[in-house]
Scaffold this active site. Structure first.
Site, PDB file in Angstrom:
ATOM      1  N   PRO A  57      61.923 -22.192  31.120  1.00  0.00           N
ATOM      2  CA  PRO A  57      63.192 -22.164  31.868  1.00  0.00           C
ATOM      3  C   PRO A  57      62.937 -21.740  33.311  1.00  0.00           C
ATOM      4  O   PRO A  57      62.467 -20.633  33.561  1.00  0.00           O
ATOM      5  CB  PRO A  57      64.021 -21.113  31.116  1.00  0.00           C
ATOM      6  CG  PRO A  57      63.003 -20.198  30.508  1.00  0.00           C
ATOM      7  CD  PRO A  57      61.788 -21.037  30.212  1.00  0.00           C
ATOM      8  N   ASP A 111      59.535 -18.916  36.645  1.00  0.00           N
ATOM      9  CA  ASP A 111      59.812 -18.813  35.217  1.00  0.00           C
ATOM     10  C   ASP A 111      60.861 -17.720  35.039  1.00  0.00           C
ATOM     11  O   ASP A 111      60.587 -16.540  35.255  1.00  0.00           O
ATOM     12  CB  ASP A 111      58.530 -18.455  34.467  1.00  0.00           C
ATOM     13  CG  ASP A 111      58.710 -18.409  32.949  1.00  0.00           C
ATOM     14  OD1 ASP A 111      59.868 -18.317  32.496  1.00  0.00           O
ATOM     15  OD2 ASP A 111      57.695 -18.444  32.229  1.00  0.00           O
ATOM     16  N   HIS A 112      62.065 -18.126  34.600  1.00  0.00           N
ATOM     17  CA  HIS A 112      63.190 -17.190  34.529  1.00  0.00           C
ATOM     18  C   HIS A 112      63.012 -16.148  33.431  1.00  0.00           C
ATOM     19  O   HIS A 112      63.749 -15.155  33.389  1.00  0.00           O
ATOM     20  CB  HIS A 112      64.496 -17.962  34.313  1.00  0.00           C
ATOM     21  CG  HIS A 112      65.661 -17.356  35.013  1.00  0.00           C
ATOM     22  ND1 HIS A 112      65.769 -16.002  35.270  1.00  0.00           N
ATOM     23  CD2 HIS A 112      66.791 -17.896  35.519  1.00  0.00           C
ATOM     24  CE1 HIS A 112      66.909 -15.750  35.889  1.00  0.00           C
ATOM     25  NE2 HIS A 112      67.543 -16.899  36.062  1.00  0.00           N
ATOM     26  N   ARG A 113      62.056 -16.329  32.548  1.00  0.00           N
ATOM     27  CA  ARG A 113      61.781 -15.324  31.529  1.00  0.00           C
ATOM     28  C   ARG A 113      61.083 -14.114  32.120  1.00  0.00           C
ATOM     29  O   ARG A 113      61.106 -13.021  31.552  1.00  0.00           O
ATOM     30  CB  ARG A 113      60.908 -15.922  30.419  1.00  0.00           C
ATOM     31  CG  ARG A 113      61.553 -17.067  29.644  1.00  0.00           C
ATOM     32  CD  ARG A 113      60.569 -17.741  28.727  1.00  0.00           C
ATOM     33  NE  ARG A 113      59.458 -18.352  29.465  1.00  0.00           N
ATOM     34  CZ  ARG A 113      58.492 -19.082  28.899  1.00  0.00           C
ATOM     35  NH1 ARG A 113      58.532 -19.304  27.597  1.00  0.00           N
ATOM     36  NH2 ARG A 113      57.526 -19.609  29.633  1.00  0.00           N
TER      37      ARG A 113
END
Length: 324
Positions: free
Chosen positions: A136, A291-293
Site C-alpha cells: 500500500p 510504503d504506508h505500512r
C-alpha cells in the site's frame, strides 16, 4: 556417483535463469571451480562453476532455455564410462518454466503480432513489479531548486546523481523510519543506509547499491559508483552489487521533457524518491513514493522538508562529511 548441477539461485527474486552456453561437452574432464556453463540472470551473465572434480554427464539442459532455479541442468560423475553412458537433453525445465508464467492476455482481436521472448532482465523487472502489487503506497511531492547542487557537485568532481544519493542518505539517516522495511515477522530495522540508484542499462532497469552511503567519504563513494557503472555497461554486475538497498533513488533529470513521474517502491524498502527535470524556474519535482505500512504522511512531509533544507545548505557536500 552422479551429482546434479543445478540452476543457481543468485537473487531473492530470481525464479529462472537462461542457460546460454556449455563450456564443456559430455565426457570431458572438469576440475572443481572451473566454469562449465554460462547463465544469464536478470542482471548479468554469470559462470556456473563445478563443485567437484569429475566428468560432465548428461542429460544436459538445452542452451537458450529458461530453467527454474534449483532445477538440474546437468550432472558430474566420477568416471568417464559413467559420463558416456548418459546423454540427451533435459526437457522438464521447459515445462516447469511454462508453469511459472501468469495467464496471457488475449491478443487475438487486436493487431497482428509476433512473439519475441524478453531478455532475462526485462522478465525479472516484470516479476519484481508484480511483486509490489500488495504494497500500500502513497505519493507526496515538493519542488526544489537543483542548480546550486549541480554546480557544487561539478565543482567537487561529482555527478548530480551521486550528490543526490548522498543528500538522500543523510536525510534517511536522520529519520530511521525511512531505513526500515515491512516484513511478515515485523519491521526490519537497518543499521546502515544503503541506497539503490536506478540505472538504465539499455536492456532494462538495474539498481546498483551504494553501501553505507551516509557515512563513507564522498571520494570513495564516487569511485565505487564509477566501478558500478562500468559493471552495468559490461553486463557483469553481480547480486551483491544490486541487492539489499534500504532506500532508492530514480533520477530522470537528464530528460528535460520529464516534468514529474512516480516510482514504484521496491520490495524490501519503504520509500523511493523520483527526481524529474528542472523547469524554467530552475526547480525540479521531487516525488516520494512510500510504503504506508511503515511511513505516514507527516513522516514523508518532514523528510522532504529536511531534504529541501539540505539542498539549500550545501556545506555537507563541500566538506564531504557524513551523517554521524
Amino acid at each position: 556417483m552422479k551429482t546434479e548441477i543445478t540452476m543457481p539461485v543468485l537473487s531473492d527474486t530470481m525464479q529462472t535463469g537462461r542457460l546460454t552456453r556449455w563450456n564443456k561437452a559430455v565426457g570431458e574432464a572438469i576440475k572443481k571451480g572451473e566454469a562449465i556453463a554460462e547463465v544469464e540472470t536478470d542482471k548479468a551473465i554469470l559462470d556456473v562453476e563445478a563443485f567437484a572434480d569429475g566428468f560432465l554427464a548428461g542429460p544436459l539442459a538445452a542452451v537458450d532455455t529458461d530453467i527454474p532455479v534449483r532445477q538440474a541442468i546437468g550432472y558430474i560423475v566420477d568416471t568417464l564410462e559413467a559420463a558416456q553412458g548418459s546423454n540427451g537433453i533435459i526437457h522438464a525445465a521447459q515445462v516447469l518454466t511454462s508453469a511459472l508464467a501468469p495467464e496471457d492476455a488475449d491478443l487475438r482481436r487486436g493487431p497482428p503480432y509476433t512473439i519475441e521472448r524478453p531478455s532475462m532482465l526485462r522478465a525479472a523487472v516484470a516479476r519484481n513489479m508484480s511483486a509490489t502489487l500488495d504494497t500500500p503506497t502513497f505519493l507526496i511531492s515538493s519542488r526544489f531548486a537543483t542548480a546550486p547542487l549541480h554546480a557544487a557537485a561539478k565543482q567537487a568532481g561529482l555527478s548530480l546523481t551521486l550528490a543526490l544519493t548522498r543528500a538522500c542518505a543523510l536525510t534517511v539517516a536522520e529519520d530511521p523510519w525511512f531505513n526500515h522495511a515491512w516484513t511478515r515477522q515485523g519491521l526490519a530495522k537497518r543499521s546502515r543506509v544503503d541506497v539503490g540508484v536506478a540505472v538504465d542499462s539499455g536492456e532494462g532497469l538495474i539498481t546498483p547499491v551504494l553501501r553505507d552511503a551516509a557515512i563513507r567519504p564522498l571520494k570513495e563513494l564516487a569511485e565505487t559508483w564509477r566501478i558500478m557503472l562500468g559493471k552495468v555497461k559490461k553486463g557483469r554486475i553481480y547480486p551483491e552489487d544490486y541487492q539489499g538497498a534500504s532506500f532508492y533513488l530514480s533520477n530522470l533529470g537528464v530528460f528535460p521533457e520529464v516534468e514529474r513521474f512516480n516510482a514504484i517502491v521496491p520490495v524490501g524498502a519503504s520509500a523511493i524518491l523520483a527526481v524529474a527535470a528542472a523547469g524554467s524556474d530552475g526547480r525540479a519535482d521531487f516525488t516520494l513514493s512510500c510504503d504506508h505500512r511503515v511511513i505516514f504522511g507527516a513522516d514523508a512531509a518532514r523528510f522532504l522538508q529536511r531534504l529541501g533544507k539540505r539542498l539549500e545548505d550545501l556545506s555537507w557536500l563541500a566538506s564531504g562529511e557524513g551523517g554521524r
